[in-house]
Scaffold this active site. Sequence first.
Site, mmCIF file in Angstrom:
data_model
loop_
_atom_site.group_PDB
_atom_site.id
_atom_site.type_symbol
_atom_site.label_atom_id
_atom_site.label_comp_id
_atom_site.label_asym_id
_atom_site.label_seq_id
_atom_site.Cartn_x
_atom_site.Cartn_y
_atom_site.Cartn_z
ATOM 1 N N ASP A 158 -4.861 2.090 14.018
ATOM 2 C CA ASP A 158 -5.067 1.606 12.651
ATOM 3 C C ASP A 158 -6.420 0.914 12.563
ATOM 4 O OD1 ASP A 158 -2.843 1.148 10.190
ATOM 5 O OD2 ASP A 158 -4.636 -0.115 10.065
ATOM 6 N N ASP A 212 -11.526 2.764 12.996
ATOM 7 C CA ASP A 212 -11.687 3.235 11.624
ATOM 8 C C ASP A 212 -11.727 4.765 11.649
ATOM 9 O OD1 ASP A 212 -12.470 4.052 9.125
ATOM 10 O OD2 ASP A 212 -14.031 2.542 8.887
ATOM 11 N N ALA A 238 4.150 12.991 -3.508
ATOM 12 C CA ALA A 238 4.585 13.590 -4.773
ATOM 13 C C ALA A 238 3.512 13.429 -5.845
ATOM 14 C CB ALA A 238 5.888 12.942 -5.222
ATOM 15 N N TYR A 288 -5.935 9.609 -6.056
ATOM 16 C CA TYR A 288 -4.975 9.686 -4.945
ATOM 17 C C TYR A 288 -4.342 11.076 -4.797
ATOM 18 C CZ TYR A 288 -0.854 8.317 -2.184
ATOM 19 O OH TYR A 288 0.127 8.221 -1.227
ATOM 20 N N GLU A 344 2.162 -3.424 -3.224
ATOM 21 C CA GLU A 344 3.587 -3.152 -3.081
ATOM 22 C C GLU A 344 4.098 -2.213 -4.166
ATOM 23 O OE1 GLU A 344 2.122 -5.936 -3.789
ATOM 24 O OE2 GLU A 344 3.141 -7.080 -5.329
ATOM 25 N N ARG A 357 12.227 7.162 -11.141
ATOM 26 C CA ARG A 357 11.685 7.607 -9.856
ATOM 27 C C ARG A 357 12.858 7.854 -8.916
ATOM 28 N NH1 ARG A 357 7.811 7.253 -12.521
ATOM 29 N NH2 ARG A 357 5.738 6.433 -12.075
ATOM 30 N N ARG A 382 9.839 11.012 -12.240
ATOM 31 C CA ARG A 382 9.567 11.892 -11.098
ATOM 32 C C ARG A 382 10.780 11.906 -10.183
ATOM 33 N NH1 ARG A 382 4.786 9.794 -8.124
ATOM 34 N NH2 ARG A 382 3.530 11.011 -9.549
HETATM 35 P P1 NAD Z 1 0.386 1.660 4.358
HETATM 36 O O1 NAD Z 1 -0.725 1.203 3.485
HETATM 37 O O2 NAD Z 1 1.450 0.677 4.707
HETATM 38 O O3 NAD Z 1 -0.197 2.239 5.734
HETATM 39 C C1 NAD Z 1 -1.385 2.978 5.803
HETATM 40 C C2 NAD Z 1 -2.195 2.421 6.944
HETATM 41 O O4 NAD Z 1 -3.398 3.189 7.067
HETATM 42 C C3 NAD Z 1 -2.628 0.962 6.745
HETATM 43 O O5 NAD Z 1 -2.140 0.149 7.779
HETATM 44 C C4 NAD Z 1 -4.142 1.027 6.745
HETATM 45 O O6 NAD Z 1 -4.769 -0.088 7.385
HETATM 46 C C5 NAD Z 1 -4.402 2.307 7.512
HETATM 47 N N1 NAD Z 1 -5.740 2.829 7.227
HETATM 48 C C6 NAD Z 1 -6.352 2.924 6.017
HETATM 49 N N2 NAD Z 1 -7.587 3.393 6.179
HETATM 50 C C7 NAD Z 1 -7.752 3.613 7.515
HETATM 51 C C8 NAD Z 1 -8.836 4.075 8.299
HETATM 52 N N3 NAD Z 1 -9.998 4.407 7.747
HETATM 53 N N4 NAD Z 1 -8.664 4.157 9.638
HETATM 54 C C9 NAD Z 1 -7.492 3.794 10.223
HETATM 55 N N5 NAD Z 1 -6.438 3.335 9.521
HETATM 56 C C10 NAD Z 1 -6.568 3.245 8.182
HETATM 57 O O7 NAD Z 1 0.993 2.955 3.671
HETATM 58 P P2 NAD Z 1 2.351 3.729 3.965
HETATM 59 O O8 NAD Z 1 3.270 3.432 2.844
HETATM 60 O O9 NAD Z 1 2.800 3.492 5.348
HETATM 61 O O10 NAD Z 1 1.859 5.229 3.795
HETATM 62 C C11 NAD Z 1 1.613 6.089 4.900
HETATM 63 C C12 NAD Z 1 1.211 7.469 4.396
HETATM 64 O O11 NAD Z 1 2.247 7.999 3.564
HETATM 65 C C13 NAD Z 1 -0.067 7.497 3.552
HETATM 66 O O12 NAD Z 1 -0.758 8.691 3.791
HETATM 67 C C14 NAD Z 1 0.465 7.511 2.144
HETATM 68 O O13 NAD Z 1 -0.455 8.063 1.238
HETATM 69 C C15 NAD Z 1 1.710 8.363 2.296
HETATM 70 N N6 NAD Z 1 2.707 8.132 1.236
HETATM 71 C C16 NAD Z 1 3.379 6.962 1.172
HETATM 72 C C17 NAD Z 1 4.315 6.765 0.169
HETATM 73 C C18 NAD Z 1 5.104 5.485 0.058
HETATM 74 O O14 NAD Z 1 5.962 5.386 -0.835
HETATM 75 N N7 NAD Z 1 4.893 4.493 0.891
HETATM 76 C C19 NAD Z 1 4.546 7.775 -0.791
HETATM 77 C C20 NAD Z 1 3.826 8.955 -0.702
HETATM 78 C C21 NAD Z 1 2.915 9.140 0.327
#
Ligand code: NAD
Length: 349
Positions: A50, A70, A135, A165, A207, A238, A304
């Site tokens: 991360d 990163d 989604a 997004y 959140e 949703r 949705r």
């Molecule tokens: P989250 O924000 O809790 O976790 C994402 C992590 O990615 C964070 O800890 C962030 O620090 C890390 N990150 C961001 N940029 C980065 C970089 N450049 N290098 C390394 N790490 C990086 O989000 P989540 O809810 O755990 O989501 C995980 C995945 O699932 C994402 O791709 C998100 O788009 C997808 N998603 C989540 C949901 C949901 O409801 N939570 C819904 C649809 C899709």
Amino acid sequence: MEYQFPKAKEPIPSAGKDDLIAIAGAGGFIAGNLVAYFKGKGFTRIRAIDKKPVSEWYQTVGGVENLCLDLSIEESCRRAVEGATEVYNLAADMGGMGFIETHRVDCLRSILINTHMVEAAWRAGAKRYFYSSSACAYNTDLQKDPRVRALKESDAYPAMAERGYGWEKLVSEMFCQEYWAERGLATFIARFHNVYGPFGTWVGGREKAPAAICRKVQEAIDSKSGAIDIWGDGTQTRSFMYIDDCVQGIDKITHCDALVATPINLGSSELIEINHLVSLAEEIGGVKLKRSYDPSAPKGVAGRNSDNTFIKQVLKWEPSTPFKAGLKKTYDWIATQRAARAAGRRVVD
Ligand code: NAD
């Protein structure tokens, strides 16, 4: 009709218990839980990556290699996937509607992460690559009515994704599909529908609705305000998937050869109106609050839901945790986080 990619001609190798699995975004909600899930299944070599310093990760699991990198930088991706048999990319700059409607550039820039990760995984000879889509990739024209028809996989095209997004997700999906078609890297793509549960963001602006409503109900109880504010008019609908279903689904999808390069819904099909979500949180908290609605707040599409016909057909499985049961666990976990914060201890935020 979505483009059909070639199916695997030979069985695709999977990671054995002592092979390396790389999980990106592991300082966040879903990937952090995925690390714990694979550790629990007995995998001995997990690399969690991360951008955030490890001290800020939502959870860390003993016996896992934790790297702070990163992943929008190509070189970091090469380091992240070195020697990995399976790669799971869940790193993205994301949040709930309050974030994605106001940070489109940040969301779009996540394209760099998957672009470099999938290339690095291919170069490193990884056998399976998972990408977390959303989604939000679906055509928004189909989501204007709260009494939605559930979205099926073919509804992403013709494309009219959520600005920022959603488009990033759609293009990253295409990268994954073409890495399979042209270069033979087996990629797997799940379109998550709102995920919630313990170790998710619950405060700070990123959140999502279930966590935000649980927190607001608890704040109203503590402050004795008797009131709660709700984004939109409360009629938005949703479906919400509990985190345990999500990590199990990721595992099943990534290890199903029939799903190579084929985006699939990973979500609950239990449709919930936001007003009902508030009622459930009130019931759990044992209160009844006066609701005030903010129509100018970010609220996303009107409705949705996830059409689970395809996942049931291929995996003979679908996310099934009842929303009320998952919300209760989430509510209780947020209460412990709030108590920890009040006592001056570090919490997930
Ligand atoms: P989250 O924000 O809790 O976790 C994402 C992590 O990615 C964070 O800890 C962030 O620090 C890390 N990150 C961001 N940029 C980065 C970089 N450049 N290098 C390394 N790490 C990086 O989000 P989540 O809810 O755990 O989501 C995980 C995945 O699932 C994402 O791709 C998100 O788009 C997808 N998603 C989540 C949901 C949901 O409801 N939570 C819904 C649809 C899709």
